[in-house]
Every structure is written in C-alpha cells, then in structure tokens.
Design an enzyme around this catalytic site. Structure first.
Site, PDB file in Angstrom:
ATOM      1  N   VAL A  29       1.861  56.292  52.866  1.00 46.53           N
ATOM      2  CA  VAL A  29       0.552  55.636  52.709  1.00 46.53           C
ATOM      3  C   VAL A  29       0.494  54.410  53.622  1.00 46.53           C
ATOM      4  CG1 VAL A  29      -0.959  54.391  51.108  1.00 46.53           C
ATOM      5  CG2 VAL A  29       0.239  56.448  50.329  1.00 46.53           C
ATOM      6  N   LYS A  82      28.493  87.792  26.406  1.00 46.12           N
ATOM      7  CA  LYS A  82      29.290  86.561  26.441  1.00 46.12           C
ATOM      8  C   LYS A  82      29.260  85.863  25.090  1.00 46.12           C
ATOM      9  CE  LYS A  82      29.162  84.283  30.823  1.00 46.12           C
ATOM     10  NZ  LYS A  82      28.483  83.131  31.401  1.00 46.12           N
ATOM     11  N   ASP A 116      -0.063  61.070  34.371  1.00 47.18           N
ATOM     12  CA  ASP A 116      -1.407  61.155  33.785  1.00 47.18           C
ATOM     13  C   ASP A 116      -1.912  59.819  33.247  1.00 47.18           C
ATOM     14  OD1 ASP A 116       0.461  61.267  31.770  1.00 47.18           O
ATOM     15  OD2 ASP A 116      -0.542  62.828  30.621  1.00 47.18           O
ATOM     16  N   HIS A 150      17.740  59.726  31.376  1.00 45.23           N
ATOM     17  CA  HIS A 150      17.201  59.105  32.591  1.00 45.23           C
ATOM     18  C   HIS A 150      17.896  59.511  33.880  1.00 45.23           C
ATOM     19  CE1 HIS A 150      15.135  56.662  29.641  1.00 45.23           C
ATOM     20  NE2 HIS A 150      14.250  56.481  30.592  1.00 45.23           N
ATOM     21  N   GLY A 198       6.391  56.106  34.651  1.00 42.13           N
ATOM     22  CA  GLY A 198       7.817  56.386  34.890  1.00 42.13           C
ATOM     23  C   GLY A 198       8.101  56.550  36.372  1.00 42.13           C
ATOM     24  N   THR A 251       5.374  62.126  39.161  1.00 45.23           N
ATOM     25  CA  THR A 251       6.019  62.235  37.847  1.00 45.23           C
ATOM     26  C   THR A 251       6.977  63.425  37.884  1.00 45.23           C
ATOM     27  OG1 THR A 251       5.667  62.783  35.499  1.00 45.23           O
ATOM     28  CG2 THR A 251       3.959  63.506  37.017  1.00 45.23           C
ATOM     29  N   ALA A 256      20.458  79.875  32.747  1.00 43.64           N
ATOM     30  CA  ALA A 256      20.622  79.585  31.313  1.00 43.64           C
ATOM     31  C   ALA A 256      20.124  80.769  30.491  1.00 43.64           C
ATOM     32  CB  ALA A 256      19.857  78.321  30.932  1.00 43.64           C
ATOM     33  N   ASP A 260       7.707  65.326  35.472  1.00 46.02           N
ATOM     34  CA  ASP A 260       7.352  66.356  34.485  1.00 46.02           C
ATOM     35  C   ASP A 260       6.547  67.523  35.055  1.00 46.02           C
ATOM     36  OD1 ASP A 260       8.532  64.691  32.689  1.00 46.02           O
ATOM     37  OD2 ASP A 260       6.671  63.961  31.805  1.00 46.02           O
ATOM     38  N   GLY A 274      10.106  66.090  29.475  1.00 50.99           N
ATOM     39  CA  GLY A 274       8.883  66.896  29.388  1.00 50.99           C
ATOM     40  C   GLY A 274       8.434  67.035  27.948  1.00 50.99           C
ATOM     41  N   ARG A 275       7.804  65.981  27.429  1.00 53.60           N
ATOM     42  CA  ARG A 275       7.403  65.983  26.011  1.00 53.60           C
ATOM     43  C   ARG A 275       6.364  67.061  25.707  1.00 53.60           C
ATOM     44  NH1 ARG A 275       9.320  61.475  23.651  1.00 53.60           N
ATOM     45  NH2 ARG A 275       7.938  61.348  21.877  1.00 53.60           N
ATOM     46  N   ARG A 324      26.533  72.475  20.458  1.00 60.12           N
ATOM     47  CA  ARG A 324      26.742  71.133  21.033  1.00 60.12           C
ATOM     48  C   ARG A 324      25.482  70.693  21.757  1.00 60.12           C
ATOM     49  NH1 ARG A 324      32.379  69.888  20.321  1.00 60.12           N
ATOM     50  NH2 ARG A 324      32.610  71.172  18.466  1.00 60.12           N
ATOM     51  N   ARG A 353       4.854  49.678  32.534  1.00 59.33           N
ATOM     52  CA  ARG A 353       3.788  50.176  31.665  1.00 59.33           C
ATOM     53  C   ARG A 353       3.057  48.920  31.187  1.00 59.33           C
ATOM     54  NH1 ARG A 353       5.344  55.758  31.182  1.00 59.33           N
ATOM     55  NH2 ARG A 353       7.598  55.952  31.302  1.00 59.33           N
ATOM     56  N   CYS A 354       1.745  48.901  31.324  1.00 57.88           N
ATOM     57  CA  CYS A 354       1.004  47.652  31.108  1.00 57.88           C
ATOM     58  C   CYS A 354      -0.124  47.849  30.099  1.00 57.88           C
ATOM     59  CB  CYS A 354       0.450  47.187  32.462  1.00 57.88           C
ATOM     60  SG  CYS A 354      -0.618  45.741  32.346  1.00 57.88           S
ATOM     61  N   ASP A 399       3.373  67.841  35.100  1.00 52.64           N
ATOM     62  CA  ASP A 399       2.377  68.212  34.089  1.00 52.64           C
ATOM     63  C   ASP A 399       0.942  67.910  34.514  1.00 52.64           C
ATOM     64  OD1 ASP A 399       2.730  65.503  34.051  1.00 52.64           O
ATOM     65  OD2 ASP A 399       2.828  65.311  31.880  1.00 52.64           O
TER      66      ASP A 399
HETATM   67  P1  ATP Z   1       4.867  59.341  33.297  1.00 53.20           P
HETATM   68  O1  ATP Z   1       4.227  60.706  33.416  1.00 53.20           O
HETATM   69  O2  ATP Z   1       6.100  59.246  34.095  1.00 53.20           O
HETATM   70  O3  ATP Z   1       5.031  58.872  31.873  1.00 53.20           O
HETATM   71  P2  ATP Z   1       2.411  57.850  33.454  1.00 53.20           P
HETATM   72  O4  ATP Z   1       1.629  57.408  34.619  1.00 53.20           O
HETATM   73  O5  ATP Z   1       1.798  58.932  32.606  1.00 53.20           O
HETATM   74  O6  ATP Z   1       3.843  58.303  33.994  1.00 53.20           O
HETATM   75  P3  ATP Z   1       1.982  55.878  31.361  1.00 53.20           P
HETATM   76  O7  ATP Z   1       2.900  54.865  30.806  1.00 53.20           O
HETATM   77  O8  ATP Z   1       1.375  56.857  30.426  1.00 53.20           O
HETATM   78  O9  ATP Z   1       2.771  56.600  32.550  1.00 53.20           O
HETATM   79  O10 ATP Z   1       0.775  55.123  32.093  1.00 53.20           O
HETATM   80  C1  ATP Z   1       1.020  54.119  33.059  1.00 53.20           C
HETATM   81  C2  ATP Z   1       0.077  52.980  32.885  1.00 53.20           C
HETATM   82  O11 ATP Z   1      -1.285  53.394  33.141  1.00 53.20           O
HETATM   83  C3  ATP Z   1       0.004  52.354  31.498  1.00 53.20           C
HETATM   84  O12 ATP Z   1       1.092  51.489  31.248  1.00 53.20           O
HETATM   85  C4  ATP Z   1      -1.313  51.593  31.587  1.00 53.20           C
HETATM   86  O13 ATP Z   1      -1.166  50.379  32.293  1.00 53.20           O
HETATM   87  C5  ATP Z   1      -2.171  52.556  32.413  1.00 53.20           C
HETATM   88  N1  ATP Z   1      -3.014  53.338  31.494  1.00 53.20           N
HETATM   89  C6  ATP Z   1      -2.677  54.444  30.806  1.00 53.20           C
HETATM   90  N2  ATP Z   1      -3.699  54.857  30.023  1.00 53.20           N
HETATM   91  C7  ATP Z   1      -4.712  53.973  30.205  1.00 53.20           C
HETATM   92  C8  ATP Z   1      -6.046  53.825  29.683  1.00 53.20           C
HETATM   93  N3  ATP Z   1      -6.538  54.669  28.785  1.00 53.20           N
HETATM   94  N4  ATP Z   1      -6.780  52.788  30.119  1.00 53.20           N
HETATM   95  C9  ATP Z   1      -6.309  51.927  31.028  1.00 53.20           C
HETATM   96  N5  ATP Z   1      -5.071  52.001  31.551  1.00 53.20           N
HETATM   97  C10 ATP Z   1      -4.272  53.003  31.164  1.00 53.20           C
END
Ligand code: ATP
Length: 326
Positions: free
Chosen positions: A26, A217, A106, A256, A14, A129, A190, A131, A174-175, A250, A75-76, A133
């Site tokens: 960097v 209140k 993470d 997003h 994200g 991120t 709040a 979150d 924040g799931r 409500r 996300r791949c 977290d």
């Molecule tokens: P956010 O906290 O905002 O969701 P994130 O980095 O946790 O960000 P993810 O979609 O969980 O977002 O992970 C990003 C990408 O990292 C995935 O789309 C994937 O390409 C790669 N990835 C995640 N887990 C694995 C894994 N176990 N092995 C290889 N690649 C991974």
C-alpha cells in the site's frame, strides 16, 4: 469527490502473517502514484490517540518477510462509540489524511463501515485474518501461513500419536469458521476435522467414534476448530474420557503459534497484489469496499456484502477427509 493527496493505513484486530507485506505494498503503490502516506499505529486506537507517522518508501523496507505488523494492532472499544470515532476523524483530518486503507478481519471491516457511515471518508479494506472467514475473497492474508504452521505441527504430533496409539485432538483457530481445521486436516492427512459448519444437528464426535477412525491404525489425529459449542479440543477429550473410556485421548492446542512466523510466498503475493489494488481502487473512486482475490481476479466487495454473507466451506472437502481416512 475530493481528490486524494494522502492516505492513512492501519492494521487492526488479530495480527496475521502477511500484514507487513500488505503495508509495504500500500505504501509503495501510493508513493508510486505521488500520494503521501501516514502510518497509523495500533489500529483504530492510534487514530483516537493520534499516533500517526509519516511513511516513506523506506519506512517499509525489509519487512515483507516478517510476521506480525510493524504498525502494531489493537482492539479498541472506544472506536465503537460515536465520540471515539469523532475524535478519530478529527485527528485524521488534522493529519491531512483524505482516505484510509484498513487491514484486518470482520471486526475491522465493521468498524470501517460504521466510520464511513458517520463521516464522508473513502475507505478500502484488505482481508487480513488467519481464519479465512471473509466472503469476497477466496483466501485472506495470513491464512496460508497459518495453514502451513498447522501442517508442520501435526506432522510432528503424528510421530507421538502413532508410537503411543493415541487419539489426538489438535485445536486450531477459527471460532466460527472451520477453514483451518478442514484444510489443515486434508493437508496433514488427519483422520477427521470437527468444525462449526458441520455442527448443526450432528454430534461429530459420536459419528467419528461410531464410524471407527482409521480402521487400519490404532492412532488418530483429529483437527478441531476452537468452537465454544463443542468446548474445543478440551471439551471433546473430556467427553471421550467419560463416554468412550477405551480410547486414550490427548489434547494439543496450537494457540497463538498459528499467527506467527514468516509469511509464505502465497501470502506475500496475495498481500502485495491486494495492497496495490487498494490504492488502485481509491484512484478509481471506489469507496467502502473490501478488495479480494477470487479465481485469480481482483474483486471489490461492498463492506455490507463482505460482512453479511457467510463464506461456506466446500462440502466436498468434508467428504474428502472422510474418504481419505479409511
Ligand atoms: P480477527 O478476525 O483476527 O479477530 P478482527 O478485525 O475481526 O480480526 P476485532 O477485534 O473483532 O478483530 O475488531 C477489530 C476492531 O474493529 C475492534 O477492536 C474495534 O475497534 C473495531 N470494531 C469492531 N466492531 C465494531 C463496531 N461495531 N463499531 C465500531 N468499531 C468496531
């Protein structure tokens, strides 16, 4: 250890405000040290599809104030396979990249860990991120901006909540982490925060209603983390309708909007410090660590540790919300 001449940089998962400030830091720090820099588009996907560009100092001009990420993110799924990562590695080597800096949450760090286990590549990660977290850093890049966005939104909702004497559930991201909900509740005054960390064995809605929210209140704002276990703000409002029909509940889901916007000064400074530290870490021969900031000091945390330890919320802050909402 082979000397590093060129590094690759990518953002993944994200998007978070401040990622651009990190990319800038960097790139500039690497150039300052005489290294080449390659910008990899769309996270790990761009390594596989070979979307890799030469980055110069001016490639990152005028971006520190911009939200999102100029490198795009994705996300791949393919990167989760050995074949996908082999393709990524071959493209990376063909582009002359000796080391990687990855910015994400993470999942991104898990990907980096798996990649570094399969191939002998130095990788440094930056926590990007909203979150907050990830352990190994007090705050993540993007968290402060998201928190400020939440506060601004709740301030506006407060006008309607008090005029109509309503119970407002405001859902924030924040799931599995209640940082945004809890600190958003403190910062916006709040009445309560309903967070995943307090979920074990406690019906937080029942406790809230039983205790009586803000007795002085007739309106209340409750910040709710988007936790599937509670059904988030919608789930809670549905419960109020059925179980406590005397209240007019409500729902507002911030969604997003929390990811967007110009990063705060705190996020820009954090991203700039961490970005420069990532280059420093690689120079020192560090590998497979996340760079974070704890008590104002830069710290390196090995990937496995950053991923395995859950970052606990401060119980005293949970108490603080209760104390200040009487
Ligand atoms: P956010 O906290 O905002 O969701 P994130 O980095 O946790 O960000 P993810 O979609 O969980 O977002 O992970 C990003 C990408 O990292 C995935 O789309 C994937 O390409 C790669 N990835 C995640 N887990 C694995 C894994 N176990 N092995 C290889 N690649 C991974």
């Amino acid at each position: 250890m082979a000397t590093i001449k060129t590094i690759g940089i990518l953002t993944s998962g994200g998007d978070a405000p401040g990622m651009n400030a990190a990319i800038r830091a960097v790139t500039r720090a690497a150039r300052y040290n005489g290294w080449g820099v390659k910008g990899i588009m769309r996270g790990y996907k761009g390594l596989i599809t070979n979307e890799i560009e030469e980055f110069y100092s001016n490639s990152v001009s005028n971006i520190i104030q911009r939200g999102g990420t100029i490198l795009k993110t994705a996300r791949c799924k393919e990167f989760m396979t050995e074949e996908g990562r082999t393709l990524a590695y071959n493209n990376m080597r063909a582009a002359g990249i000796d080391a990687l800096v990855v910015i994400g949450g993470d999942g991104t760090i898990t990907g980096a860990k798996v990649f570094a286990e399969q191939f002998d590549i130095p990788i440094v990660a930056l926590p990007g991120t909203i979150d907050n977290d990830l352990s190994g850093t007090d705050t993540t890049i993007g968290y402060d901006t998201a928190l400020n966005t939440i506060v601004e939104a709740v301030d506006k909702l407060r006008d309607t909540a008090s005029s109509h004497e309503r119970l407002f559930f405001v859902e924030v991201m924040g799931r599995h982490a209640g940082y945004l909900a809890l600190n958003g509740a403190i910062a916006s005054g709040a009445e309560a925060a309903i967070i995943p960390e307090s979920a074990t064995g406690d019906d937080q809605l029942k406790t809230l209603i039983d205790n009586g929210f803000r007795k002085s209140k007739n309106s209340a704002i409750v910040l709710v983390a988007e936790d599937p276990a509670t059904g988030g703000a919608m789930g809670l409002a549905e419960r109020v309708k059925n179980e406590y029909p005397q209240y007019d509940a409500r729902v507002t889901i911030l969604g997003h909007i929390q990811r967007g916007g110009s990063p705060t000064a705190a996020d820009r400074i954090l991203a700039s410090r961490l970005g420069a530290a990532a280059v420093e870490a690689l120079k020192e021969g560090q590998r497979n660590v996340m760079v974070g900031l704890k008590n104002g000091e830069l710290v390196y945390t090995p990937f496995c540790q950053a991923l395995s330890k859950t970052k606990s919320i401060k119980q005293s802050n949970v108490e603080l919300v209760k104390m200040l909402s009487i």
